[in-house]
Design a protein around this motif. Structure first.
Motif, PDB file in Angstrom:
ATOM      1  N   ILE A  12     -13.150   0.007   0.065  1.00 22.76           N
ATOM      2  CA  ILE A  12     -11.885  -0.723   0.260  1.00 22.76           C
ATOM      3  C   ILE A  12     -11.432  -1.362  -1.051  1.00 22.76           C
ATOM      4  O   ILE A  12     -12.130  -1.262  -2.076  1.00 22.76           O
ATOM      5  N   GLU A  13     -10.285  -2.019  -1.010  1.00 28.68           N
ATOM      6  CA  GLU A  13      -9.728  -2.704  -2.162  1.00 28.68           C
ATOM      7  C   GLU A  13     -10.738  -3.718  -2.707  1.00 28.68           C
ATOM      8  O   GLU A  13     -11.377  -4.449  -1.946  1.00 28.68           O
ATOM      9  N   GLY A  14     -10.896  -3.747  -4.016  1.00 26.05           N
ATOM     10  CA  GLY A  14     -11.794  -4.732  -4.635  1.00 26.05           C
ATOM     11  C   GLY A  14     -13.265  -4.386  -4.505  1.00 26.05           C
ATOM     12  O   GLY A  14     -14.142  -5.203  -4.785  1.00 26.05           O
ATOM     13  N   GLY A  16     -14.940  -2.179  -6.209  1.00 28.16           N
ATOM     14  CA  GLY A  16     -15.556  -1.704  -7.452  1.00 28.16           C
ATOM     15  C   GLY A  16     -15.544  -0.190  -7.583  1.00 28.16           C
ATOM     16  O   GLY A  16     -16.095   0.372  -8.533  1.00 28.16           O
ATOM     17  N   LYS A  17     -14.901   0.461  -6.633  1.00 31.02           N
ATOM     18  CA  LYS A  17     -14.847   1.937  -6.608  1.00 31.02           C
ATOM     19  C   LYS A  17     -14.342   2.538  -7.923  1.00 31.02           C
ATOM     20  O   LYS A  17     -14.972   3.409  -8.505  1.00 31.02           O
ATOM     21  N   THR A  18     -13.200   2.042  -8.372  1.00 29.88           N
ATOM     22  CA  THR A  18     -12.604   2.611  -9.587  1.00 29.88           C
ATOM     23  C   THR A  18     -13.440   2.256 -10.816  1.00 29.88           C
ATOM     24  O   THR A  18     -13.665   3.098 -11.683  1.00 29.88           O
ATOM     25  N   ARG A  39      -7.594  11.155  -8.636  1.00 28.82           N
ATOM     26  CA  ARG A  39      -7.586  10.131  -7.597  1.00 28.82           C
ATOM     27  C   ARG A  39      -6.704  10.618  -6.460  1.00 28.82           C
ATOM     28  O   ARG A  39      -5.859  11.484  -6.642  1.00 28.82           O
ATOM     29  N   GLU A  40      -6.945  10.045  -5.272  1.00 32.12           N
ATOM     30  CA  GLU A  40      -6.065  10.342  -4.150  1.00 32.12           C
ATOM     31  C   GLU A  40      -5.612   9.046  -3.514  1.00 32.12           C
ATOM     32  O   GLU A  40      -6.425   8.140  -3.351  1.00 32.12           O
ATOM     33  N   PRO A  41      -4.360   8.887  -3.124  1.00 34.94           N
ATOM     34  CA  PRO A  41      -3.325   9.863  -3.383  1.00 34.94           C
ATOM     35  C   PRO A  41      -3.035   9.914  -4.872  1.00 34.94           C
ATOM     36  O   PRO A  41      -3.200   8.920  -5.571  1.00 34.94           O
ATOM     37  N   GLY A  42      -2.646  11.070  -5.338  1.00 35.38           N
ATOM     38  CA  GLY A  42      -2.365  11.232  -6.766  1.00 35.38           C
ATOM     39  C   GLY A  42      -3.207  12.346  -7.316  1.00 35.38           C
ATOM     40  O   GLY A  42      -3.690  13.187  -6.577  1.00 35.38           O
ATOM     41  N   LEU A  69       1.769  11.934   4.750  1.00 32.06           N
ATOM     42  CA  LEU A  69       1.989  11.849   3.296  1.00 32.06           C
ATOM     43  C   LEU A  69       0.652  11.881   2.532  1.00 32.06           C
ATOM     44  O   LEU A  69       0.540  12.539   1.500  1.00 32.06           O
ATOM     45  N   TYR A  70      -0.358  11.175   3.038  1.00 33.23           N
ATOM     46  CA  TYR A  70      -1.679  11.238   2.383  1.00 33.23           C
ATOM     47  C   TYR A  70      -2.200  12.684   2.400  1.00 33.23           C
ATOM     48  O   TYR A  70      -2.766  13.165   1.420  1.00 33.23           O
ATOM     49  N   LEU A  71      -1.979  13.349   3.528  1.00 34.84           N
ATOM     50  CA  LEU A  71      -2.452  14.732   3.623  1.00 34.84           C
ATOM     51  C   LEU A  71      -1.610  15.660   2.751  1.00 34.84           C
ATOM     52  O   LEU A  71      -2.131  16.614   2.172  1.00 34.84           O
ATOM     53  N   ASP A  93     -11.639   9.903  -6.868  1.00 41.20           N
ATOM     54  CA  ASP A  93     -11.500   8.509  -6.445  1.00 41.20           C
ATOM     55  C   ASP A  93     -10.723   8.530  -5.128  1.00 41.20           C
ATOM     56  O   ASP A  93      -9.512   8.671  -5.145  1.00 41.20           O
ATOM     57  N   ARG A  94     -11.443   8.493  -4.018  1.00 44.15           N
ATOM     58  CA  ARG A  94     -10.970   8.608  -2.632  1.00 44.15           C
ATOM     59  C   ARG A  94     -10.716  10.068  -2.239  1.00 44.15           C
ATOM     60  O   ARG A  94     -10.159  10.837  -2.994  1.00 44.15           O
ATOM     61  N   PHE A  95     -11.125  10.373  -0.980  1.00 42.52           N
ATOM     62  CA  PHE A  95     -10.856  11.717  -0.448  1.00 42.52           C
ATOM     63  C   PHE A  95     -10.779  11.627   1.074  1.00 42.52           C
ATOM     64  O   PHE A  95     -10.321  10.597   1.602  1.00 42.52           O
ATOM     65  N   VAL A  96     -11.257  12.649   1.751  1.00 44.14           N
ATOM     66  CA  VAL A  96     -11.121  12.758   3.208  1.00 44.14           C
ATOM     67  C   VAL A  96     -11.570  11.497   3.973  1.00 44.14           C
ATOM     68  O   VAL A  96     -10.911  11.065   4.926  1.00 44.14           O
ATOM     69  N   SER A  98     -11.453   8.440   3.179  1.00 48.77           N
ATOM     70  CA  SER A  98     -10.450   7.361   3.112  1.00 48.77           C
ATOM     71  C   SER A  98      -9.422   7.539   4.215  1.00 48.77           C
ATOM     72  O   SER A  98      -8.948   6.565   4.806  1.00 48.77           O
ATOM     73  N   THR A  99      -9.065   8.798   4.497  1.00 52.89           N
ATOM     74  CA  THR A  99      -8.075   9.043   5.563  1.00 52.89           C
ATOM     75  C   THR A  99      -8.655   8.621   6.917  1.00 52.89           C
ATOM     76  O   THR A  99      -7.974   7.985   7.723  1.00 52.89           O
ATOM     77  N   ILE A 100      -9.943   8.942   7.125  1.00 48.80           N
ATOM     78  CA  ILE A 100     -10.564   8.562   8.408  1.00 48.80           C
ATOM     79  C   ILE A 100     -10.694   7.033   8.492  1.00 48.80           C
ATOM     80  O   ILE A 100     -10.369   6.417   9.507  1.00 48.80           O
ATOM     81  N   ARG A 152       1.719  -1.465  -1.519  1.00 46.27           N
ATOM     82  CA  ARG A 152       1.904  -1.627  -0.073  1.00 46.27           C
ATOM     83  C   ARG A 152       0.581  -1.664   0.704  1.00 46.27           C
ATOM     84  O   ARG A 152       0.466  -2.371   1.702  1.00 46.27           O
ATOM     85  N   TYR A 153      -0.427  -0.952   0.223  1.00 40.12           N
ATOM     86  CA  TYR A 153      -1.712  -0.908   0.930  1.00 40.12           C
ATOM     87  C   TYR A 153      -2.691  -2.003   0.462  1.00 40.12           C
ATOM     88  O   TYR A 153      -3.832  -2.033   0.906  1.00 40.12           O
ATOM     89  N   ASP A 154      -2.212  -2.882  -0.443  1.00 44.84           N
ATOM     90  CA  ASP A 154      -3.065  -4.014  -0.870  1.00 44.84           C
ATOM     91  C   ASP A 154      -2.756  -5.256  -0.047  1.00 44.84           C
ATOM     92  O   ASP A 154      -3.289  -6.326  -0.313  1.00 44.84           O
TER      93      ASP A 154
HETATM   94  P1  TMP Z   1      -5.987   2.978  -4.681  1.00 47.09           P
HETATM   95  O1  TMP Z   1      -5.810   4.317  -5.257  1.00 47.09           O
HETATM   96  O2  TMP Z   1      -5.488   1.906  -5.572  1.00 47.09           O
HETATM   97  O3  TMP Z   1      -7.335   2.754  -4.153  1.00 47.09           O
HETATM   98  O4  TMP Z   1      -4.951   2.870  -3.457  1.00 47.09           O
HETATM   99  C1  TMP Z   1      -4.730   3.869  -2.576  1.00 47.09           C
HETATM  100  C2  TMP Z   1      -4.495   3.296  -1.189  1.00 47.09           C
HETATM  101  O5  TMP Z   1      -4.267   4.364  -0.295  1.00 47.09           O
HETATM  102  C3  TMP Z   1      -5.672   2.522  -0.627  1.00 47.09           C
HETATM  103  O6  TMP Z   1      -5.217   1.367   0.022  1.00 47.09           O
HETATM  104  C4  TMP Z   1      -6.263   3.450   0.399  1.00 47.09           C
HETATM  105  C5  TMP Z   1      -5.096   4.246   0.862  1.00 47.09           C
HETATM  106  N1  TMP Z   1      -5.432   5.582   1.366  1.00 47.09           N
HETATM  107  C6  TMP Z   1      -5.271   5.835   2.722  1.00 47.09           C
HETATM  108  O7  TMP Z   1      -4.873   4.947   3.462  1.00 47.09           O
HETATM  109  N2  TMP Z   1      -5.558   7.087   3.172  1.00 47.09           N
HETATM  110  C7  TMP Z   1      -5.973   8.098   2.361  1.00 47.09           C
HETATM  111  O8  TMP Z   1      -6.210   9.216   2.825  1.00 47.09           O
HETATM  112  C8  TMP Z   1      -6.145   7.815   0.954  1.00 47.09           C
HETATM  113  C9  TMP Z   1      -6.618   8.891   0.040  1.00 47.09           C
HETATM  114  C10 TMP Z   1      -5.863   6.556   0.513  1.00 47.09           C
END
Ligand code: TMP
Length: 204
Positions: A12-14, A16-18, A39-42, A69-71, A93-96, A98-100, A152-154
């Motif tokens: 989750i946010e904070g 230390g993942k990145t 990284r995902e998304p991205g 959109l994430y997919l 940095d994040r994958f499947v 994270s979606t679950i 938005r997701y923070d």
């Molecule tokens: P981050 O790249 O800064 O970690 O932020 C990406 C945000 O997107 C984070 O809050 C997690 C969220 N996310 C989802 O909700 N579902 C997903 O499938 C992915 C890859 C990220």
């Protein structure tokens, strides 16, 4: 010859993942090992466009639109991942999961829909190992406060992030051998050593 695993960093946010995934890229660079990091998304050009759309403060999408959109952003990365599979080490940095964790455990989207679309997109693309970074609520809030800009997701409630983290932990327990939980409330240097030791075993 060293192995070329697909390694994921979740949390989750904070959490230390990145920071931890950056340690690993620095380490691989220092060893002259070829790798890609996305990284995902991205990650790819199109996926970065989708990232901007999802995480923009002004976007007010519903949870199903977010899921799609994430997919969609993952769909734009898969050709790149297939291209480098077994040729370079792949760090994501994040994958499947994270979606679950976010869309199902956090926002309540139906799990079988998420699994079906992921399976359809991945078509057998396999992950070798996941580092799950965990953090307590106090440290998460402290670290989020240090961020200059929040997306938005923070901005969800602490209860939401607790559900997401518990979701990640459930996934880690289901796939014990392929997961390592990193307690990011502990000393950075201790975690760095644990992660690099594991990376060395994964690429050997
Ligand atoms: P981050 O790249 O800064 O970690 O932020 C990406 C945000 O997107 C984070 O809050 C997690 C969220 N996310 C989802 O909700 N579902 C997903 O499938 C992915 C890859 C990220």
């Amino acid at each position: 010859m060293s192995k070329k695993p697909v390694i994921i960093f979740e949390g989750i946010e904070g959490s230390g993942k990145t920071l931890h995934s950056n340690f690993v890229s620095e380490y691989l660079k220092s060893k002259n090992l070829s790798f890609i990091k996305i990284r995902e998304p991205g990650g790819s050009k199109n996926s970065e466009k989708i990232r901007k759309l999802i995480l923009n403060d002004k976007s007010k999408f519903n949870k199903n639109t977010d899921l799609l959109l994430y997919l969609a952003s993952r769909s734009e990365n898969i050709h790149l991942l297939r291209k480098y599979k077994n040729k370079k080490i792949i760090l994501i940095d994040r994958f499947v999961d994270s979606t679950i964790a976010y869309q199902h455990y956090g926002l309540g989207v139906n799990l079988s829909i998420i699994n079906k679309i992921n399976e359809y997109l991945l078509k057998g693309f396999k992950i070798n190992f996941t580092f799950l970074n965990i953090v307590n609520t106090k440290n998460m809030i402290k670290r989020l406060k240090l961020r200059k800009k929040l997306n938005r997701y923070d901005k969800f409630s602490t209860a939401f992030y607790k559900n997401v983290q518990n979701g990640f932990i459930k996934l880690a327990k289901q796939k014990k051998k392929k997961y390592l939980i990193i307690d990011s409330n502990k000393e950075i240097e201790i975690n760095k050593k644990i992660i690099i030791d594991k990376i060395n075993r994964l690429i050997k």
